[in-house]
Scaffold this motif. Structure first.
Motif: not given
Length: 241
Positions: A143-144, A151-162, A169-174, A207-210
């Motif tokens: 989470e941190t 906050k830094g406006d990085f493009v974020i690549c999520l591995y092991n998302p769900r 976890h994906l919903r919490k991350a979003l 619009d992302l469908d989890e």
């Protein structure tokens, strides 16, 4: 010699020449059984050591043991062996045993890079990788990191998302990202990239469908400048045109 080999995302077309050449040099190949199937035609006649899911420590220990006996051994990872792969664990085990061994890391195309190529050009500016699996990293730490990256406006690549064991976890991350990113932020989805059932999709956070997301998916969340052009996800580098 112990070779730690990144196989890339799936097909042999995206394996490096160095990785392909390793299999001619080794006596033994160690790997997760699913990944062994990806190279089964390259390792005929070799000694093969396989384990199932979550057998990483066992695989690495066996690879080290065989290499210490004087065999040339390859232990394989999907993607890049140094990105959530076997390379780090090999060195951790050697350090814990205070053991010296000749080790060569063979890089491979990691999932985010393969997905980015399929989606367009989403990684043209600063980006980061964050795994949403809390098997190795406490969720509070994840989470941190998500908060800082958003906050830094990085493009974020999520591995092991769900996964079935971690469906939220994906919903919490979003939700964390939405404190800093618009709900219209472009999101790229790469599922089973470079494999027979490959799916690429460009959508938005809103619009992302989890339900479409699983452990073989990479989710790329854009920055505030990412956009869609002709079906492709693009993050501008910053050129003046």
């Amino acid at each position: 010699m112990l070779y730690v080999v990144g196989l890339g995302p799936g097909s042999k077309d995206n394996m490096s020449q160095e990785a392909l050449g390793v299999f001619d040099k080794v006596d033994t190949v160690v790997g997760y059984i699913t990944y062994m199937h990806l190279v089964e035609d390259l390792i005929q006649g070799k000694e093969m050591v396989t384990t199932g899911m979550r057998g990483e420590v066992e695989r690495c220990e066996k690879a080290i043991e065989l290499a210490a006996e004087g065999k040339n051994v390859a232990i394989i990872s999907s993607g890049d062996a140094g990105i959530y792969g076997m390379a780090g664990l090999i060195f951790e085990l050697l350090k814990s045993k205070d053991q010296k061994l000749d080790v060569k890391i063979i890089p491979g195309i990691t999932a985010s890079v393969a997905a980015a190529a399929a989606l367009g050009a989403p990684l043209m500016n600063d980006f980061c990788h964050i795994s949403l699996s809390d098997l190795m990293t406490p969720w509070e730490v994840i989470e941190t990191r998500l908060e800082a990256a958003a906050k830094g406006d990085f493009v974020i690549c999520l591995y092991n998302p769900r996964s079935k064991g971690r469906p939220h976890h994906l919903r919490k991350a979003l939700d964390i990202m939405l404190k800093y990113k618009s709900e219209d932020t472009v999101v790229g989805i790469g599922k089973d990239v470079d494999r027979s059932k490959e799916i690429e999709k460009v959508t938005t956070i809103k619009d992302l469908d989890e339900e479409e997301i699983n452990m073989t998916t990479v989710v790329i969340v854009g920055n505030k400048n990412s956009y869609v052009y002709d079906g492709h996800m693009v993050t501008p580098r910053g050129y003046t045109l």
